[in-house]
Design a protein around this motif. Structure first.
Motif, PDB file in Angstrom:
ATOM      1  N   ASP A 274      -6.224   2.072   5.312  1.00 15.24           N
ATOM      2  CA  ASP A 274      -6.022   1.939   3.602  1.00 15.24           C
ATOM      3  C   ASP A 274      -6.991   2.622   2.805  1.00 15.24           C
ATOM      4  O   ASP A 274      -7.125   2.225   1.571  1.00 15.24           O
ATOM      5  CB  ASP A 274      -4.431   2.200   3.389  1.00 15.24           C
ATOM      6  CG  ASP A 274      -4.082   3.623   2.327  1.00 15.24           C
ATOM      7  OD1 ASP A 274      -4.679   4.197   1.893  1.00 15.24           O
ATOM      8  OD2 ASP A 274      -3.414   2.734   1.478  1.00 15.24           O
ATOM      9  N   LEU A 275      -8.385   2.820   3.820  1.00 18.51           N
ATOM     10  CA  LEU A 275      -9.367   2.485   2.719  1.00 18.51           C
ATOM     11  C   LEU A 275      -9.486   3.074   1.856  1.00 18.51           C
ATOM     12  O   LEU A 275      -9.805   4.652   2.248  1.00 18.51           O
ATOM     13  CB  LEU A 275     -10.539   3.278   4.307  1.00 18.51           C
ATOM     14  CG  LEU A 275     -12.010   2.331   3.133  1.00 18.51           C
ATOM     15  CD1 LEU A 275     -12.614   1.650   3.218  1.00 18.51           C
ATOM     16  CD2 LEU A 275     -12.956   3.409   4.277  1.00 18.51           C
ATOM     17  N   HIS A 276      -9.820   3.025   0.595  1.00 21.04           N
ATOM     18  CA  HIS A 276     -10.470   3.318  -0.622  1.00 21.04           C
ATOM     19  C   HIS A 276     -11.124   3.144  -1.400  1.00 21.04           C
ATOM     20  O   HIS A 276     -11.445   1.953  -1.632  1.00 21.04           O
ATOM     21  CB  HIS A 276      -9.092   4.411  -1.238  1.00 21.04           C
ATOM     22  CG  HIS A 276      -8.146   3.795  -2.091  1.00 21.04           C
ATOM     23  ND1 HIS A 276      -8.129   2.353  -2.401  1.00 21.04           N
ATOM     24  CD2 HIS A 276      -6.651   3.302  -0.167  1.00 21.04           C
ATOM     25  CE1 HIS A 276      -6.480   1.662  -2.470  1.00 21.04           C
ATOM     26  NE2 HIS A 276      -5.705   2.624  -1.079  1.00 21.04           N
ATOM     27  N   LYS A 277     -11.423   3.436  -2.735  1.00 24.01           N
ATOM     28  CA  LYS A 277     -12.284   2.407  -3.605  1.00 24.01           C
ATOM     29  C   LYS A 277     -11.592   1.341  -3.982  1.00 24.01           C
ATOM     30  O   LYS A 277     -12.643   0.695  -4.544  1.00 24.01           O
ATOM     31  CB  LYS A 277     -12.084   3.514  -4.827  1.00 24.01           C
ATOM     32  CG  LYS A 277     -13.338   2.914  -6.255  1.00 24.01           C
ATOM     33  CD  LYS A 277     -13.343   4.138  -7.052  1.00 24.01           C
ATOM     34  CE  LYS A 277     -13.359   3.738  -8.733  1.00 24.01           C
ATOM     35  NZ  LYS A 277     -13.521   4.802  -9.793  1.00 24.01           N
ATOM     36  N   PHE A 278     -10.387   1.747  -3.840  1.00 19.63           N
ATOM     37  CA  PHE A 278      -9.433  -0.172  -4.949  1.00 19.63           C
ATOM     38  C   PHE A 278      -9.219  -0.333  -3.427  1.00 19.63           C
ATOM     39  O   PHE A 278      -9.079  -2.589  -4.166  1.00 19.63           O
ATOM     40  CB  PHE A 278      -8.025   0.816  -5.732  1.00 19.63           C
ATOM     41  CG  PHE A 278      -8.717   1.428  -6.780  1.00 19.63           C
ATOM     42  CD1 PHE A 278      -9.184   0.996  -8.122  1.00 19.63           C
ATOM     43  CD2 PHE A 278      -7.977   3.528  -6.729  1.00 19.63           C
ATOM     44  CE1 PHE A 278      -9.430   2.203  -8.555  1.00 19.63           C
ATOM     45  CE2 PHE A 278      -8.708   4.387  -7.222  1.00 19.63           C
ATOM     46  CZ  PHE A 278      -9.076   3.831  -7.687  1.00 19.63           C
ATOM     47  N   SER A 279      -8.771  -0.666  -2.472  1.00 22.50           N
ATOM     48  CA  SER A 279      -8.093  -1.808  -1.856  1.00 22.50           C
ATOM     49  C   SER A 279      -9.763  -2.441  -0.595  1.00 22.50           C
ATOM     50  O   SER A 279      -9.816  -3.637  -0.352  1.00 22.50           O
ATOM     51  CB  SER A 279      -7.918  -1.012  -0.088  1.00 22.50           C
ATOM     52  OG  SER A 279      -8.630   0.234   0.251  1.00 22.50           O
ATOM     53  N   MET A 280     -10.239  -1.895  -0.864  1.00 29.32           N
ATOM     54  CA  MET A 280     -12.392  -2.274   0.363  1.00 29.32           C
ATOM     55  C   MET A 280     -12.417  -3.446  -0.524  1.00 29.32           C
ATOM     56  O   MET A 280     -13.449  -4.160  -0.179  1.00 29.32           O
ATOM     57  CB  MET A 280     -13.610  -1.462  -0.599  1.00 29.32           C
ATOM     58  CG  MET A 280     -13.401  -0.453  -1.417  1.00 29.32           C
ATOM     59  SD  MET A 280     -14.497   0.690  -1.194  1.00 29.32           S
ATOM     60  CE  MET A 280     -16.117  -0.756  -2.021  1.00 29.32           C
ATOM     61  N   ASN A 281     -12.129  -3.734  -1.665  1.00 23.78           N
ATOM     62  CA  ASN A 281     -12.381  -5.362  -2.488  1.00 23.78           C
ATOM     63  C   ASN A 281     -11.547  -5.816  -2.830  1.00 23.78           C
ATOM     64  O   ASN A 281     -11.767  -6.819  -3.435  1.00 23.78           O
ATOM     65  CB  ASN A 281     -13.447  -4.722  -3.454  1.00 23.78           C
ATOM     66  CG  ASN A 281     -14.744  -4.286  -3.829  1.00 23.78           C
ATOM     67  OD1 ASN A 281     -15.866  -3.981  -2.354  1.00 23.78           O
ATOM     68  ND2 ASN A 281     -15.290  -3.135  -4.474  1.00 23.78           N
ATOM     69  N   LYS A 282     -10.336  -5.699  -2.147  1.00 24.40           N
ATOM     70  CA  LYS A 282      -9.001  -6.670  -2.470  1.00 24.40           C
ATOM     71  C   LYS A 282      -9.007  -7.139  -1.617  1.00 24.40           C
ATOM     72  O   LYS A 282     -10.147  -6.836   0.120  1.00 24.40           O
ATOM     73  CB  LYS A 282      -7.700  -5.599  -3.013  1.00 24.40           C
ATOM     74  CG  LYS A 282      -8.193  -5.048  -3.908  1.00 24.40           C
ATOM     75  CD  LYS A 282      -6.662  -5.067  -5.033  1.00 24.40           C
ATOM     76  CE  LYS A 282      -6.757  -4.208  -6.397  1.00 24.40           C
ATOM     77  NZ  LYS A 282      -5.657  -4.457  -6.502  1.00 24.40           N
ATOM     78  N   GLY A 283      -8.394  -7.638  -0.800  1.00 19.82           N
ATOM     79  CA  GLY A 283      -7.275  -8.886   0.226  1.00 19.82           C
ATOM     80  C   GLY A 283      -7.520  -7.863   1.812  1.00 19.82           C
ATOM     81  O   GLY A 283      -7.550  -8.176   2.424  1.00 19.82           O
ATOM     82  N   MET A 284      -7.679  -6.644   1.461  1.00 16.79           N
ATOM     83  CA  MET A 284      -7.772  -5.886   3.050  1.00 16.79           C
ATOM     84  C   MET A 284      -9.418  -5.522   3.597  1.00 16.79           C
ATOM     85  O   MET A 284      -9.590  -5.719   4.735  1.00 16.79           O
ATOM     86  CB  MET A 284      -7.263  -4.164   2.622  1.00 16.79           C
ATOM     87  CG  MET A 284      -7.958  -3.145   3.736  1.00 16.79           C
ATOM     88  SD  MET A 284      -9.427  -2.824   4.898  1.00 16.79           S
ATOM     89  CE  MET A 284      -9.949  -1.370   2.975  1.00 16.79           C
TER      90      MET A 284
END
Ligand SMILES: [Zn+2]
Length: 429
Positions: free
Chosen positions: A320-330
């Motif tokens: 679920d790569l997108h602008k918001f997940s890439m810099n979080k735990g994912m």
């Protein structure tokens, strides 16, 4: 020297020359090959020619290839497949479809060992042509598509009807967008028709991010899936139906995303006693596919760890790569794979869920997800680093681990697209 001996040496010379003719463009040597589809799990060499895997064997002669890459101490696996991304990148702010909330596939794929990304419903039957022309055909990453049942895909936040144009989208506020949800544009026939016209790229239907209480959108997505004979991926925020009913309506091969989510809008897969709910196990046994779909909020250790202890493993590692997940735990799919490795999953099981399982789930097992001779040469060379690492979930918790995957080299269609430490580069002086 007798004539006979002379002839013997001549024949031997031609024989050796023939054997060592440069029949390969590239050989990846000495790597630990893991190819779950073909049950390969040992030190093997891979010979590539014209972008195709030509041979997988022990000790291929280096003289047979124009180029050699030594993968000693590394894992050589099929190019990874991420079945849940949002890569319909464009210039429109605050939206995913043709917008800035999506990310560019090439910026994230190869550096994570990924050769194929599947966009999960960022486009719908109305705006798929823009996605295809502006992004899919311009990307080096192989981009496949789940087509959103909503005509304009995720062009609003959450879904717009398609009854407005892009200029309108730029002007209206976020609150106004929420009022635009409408099932009028969720057309099973039109969705199936666009899928059937683009079967080389579109591999399924997506339903999700619908805030209304209607069940119709879900039913229409399944209907489109039946007409086009493709799987449906179900993302969060569905009509107000229980997870149990949702899973009951999903067919064998349909995919549940955010399987280990713990949010108010949806029942968790783990019950109050720490066990996987029976209807969840039943759905898995029936053939419903459970994807991680980590995203920004989709992965919680308080779901994933008890599930794993119960023997309930995800089928695929969609990011679920997108602008918001890439810099979080994912972070990236390798991080998800490393998480599971440190949670106790063995390495073969981890590779299976990043290669062969996702290929099967999108019905592309014939050409993707394995190192089968004759397949396109999509290959990832991974190292497994040792150290003190931390892995973070959506709730902000972390587990510690001592192993982490790193993408050393990524090859798509026989061409090197990522080479972290110059495995394929010439030595300077
Ligand atoms: Zn998503």
């Amino acid at each position: 020297m007798s004539k006979l001996v002379c002839h013997f040496f001549l024949i031997m010379f031609f024989w050796v020359s023939l054997c060592d003719a440069q029949v390969f463009d590239l050989i990846i040597k000495n790597g630990h090959v893991i190819d779950p589809k073909n049950n390969l799990d040992s030190k093997l060499d891979i010979g590539i020619s014209n972008g195709i895997i030509k041979k997988v064997s022990y000790n291929l002669s280096p003289y047979q290839s124009k180029k050699i890459i030594d993968a000693s101490g590394m894992f050589v696996v099929p190019g990874l497949i991420d079945i849940h991304t949002h890569v319909f990148v464009g210039g429109i702010p605050d939206v995913f479809a043709n917008g800035r909330n999506s990310v560019s596939a090439d910026n994230f794929s190869f550096r994570s060992g990924i050769t194929t990304m599947v966009d999960a419903g960022t486009s719908g039957w109305r705006n798929f042509p823009i996605f295809k022309k502006n992004v899919i055909e311009k990307s080096k990453t192989r981009i496949l598509v789940f087509l959103n049942i909503a005509g304009n895909g995720m062009s609003g936040d959450p879904i717009l009807t398609g009854l407005v144009d892009d200029n309108y989208l730029e002007k209206i506020t976020s609150d106004e967008k929420y009022n635009q949800q409408d099932i009028v544009d969720m057309n099973a026939q039109k969705t199936a028709s666009v899928i059937n016209q683009n079967k080389d790229v579109i591999i399924g239907v997506k339903i999700g991010h619908y805030e209304g209480e209607e069940i119709t959108p879900f039913k229409r997505a399944i209907e489109a899936g039946i007409i086009a004979n493709v799987p449906v991926i179900v993302e969060c925020h569905l009509p107000e139906i229980s997870l149990e009913n949702q899973l009951r309506m999903m067919r064998k091969g349909d995919i549940l995303s955010h399987s280990f989510e713990n949010v108010e809008e949806r029942e968790t897969i783990i019950d109050e006693n720490g066990n996987v709910r029976k209807y969840v196990i039943d759905a898995k046994q029936r053939g419903v596919i459970f994807d991680v779909s980590h995203g920004g909020y989709g992965f919680w250790f308080n779901q994933a760890l008890p599930a794993l202890n119960n023997g309930f493993k995800p089928d695929t590692f969609g990011s679920d790569l997108h602008k918001f997940s890439m810099n979080k735990g994912m972070k990236n799919m390798l991080n998800i794979m490393s998480k599971y490795l440190n949670m106790g999953m063995n390495i073969n099981d981890v590779i299976l869920r990043a290669t062969w399982n996702p290929a099967k789930s999108i019905k592309r097992g014939d050409d993707l997800g394995s190192l089968t001779v004759g397949n396109k040469a999509d290959i990832a060379v991974l190292s497994l680093d040792s150290g003190n690492f931390g892995f973070v979930d959506a709730a902000g918790f972390k587990i510690k681990g001592d192993k982490k995957f790193q993408a050393e080299l990524t090859i798509k269609d026989g061409l090197i697209q990522w080479d972290l430490n110059g495995l394929g580069a010439r030595k300077y002086n």
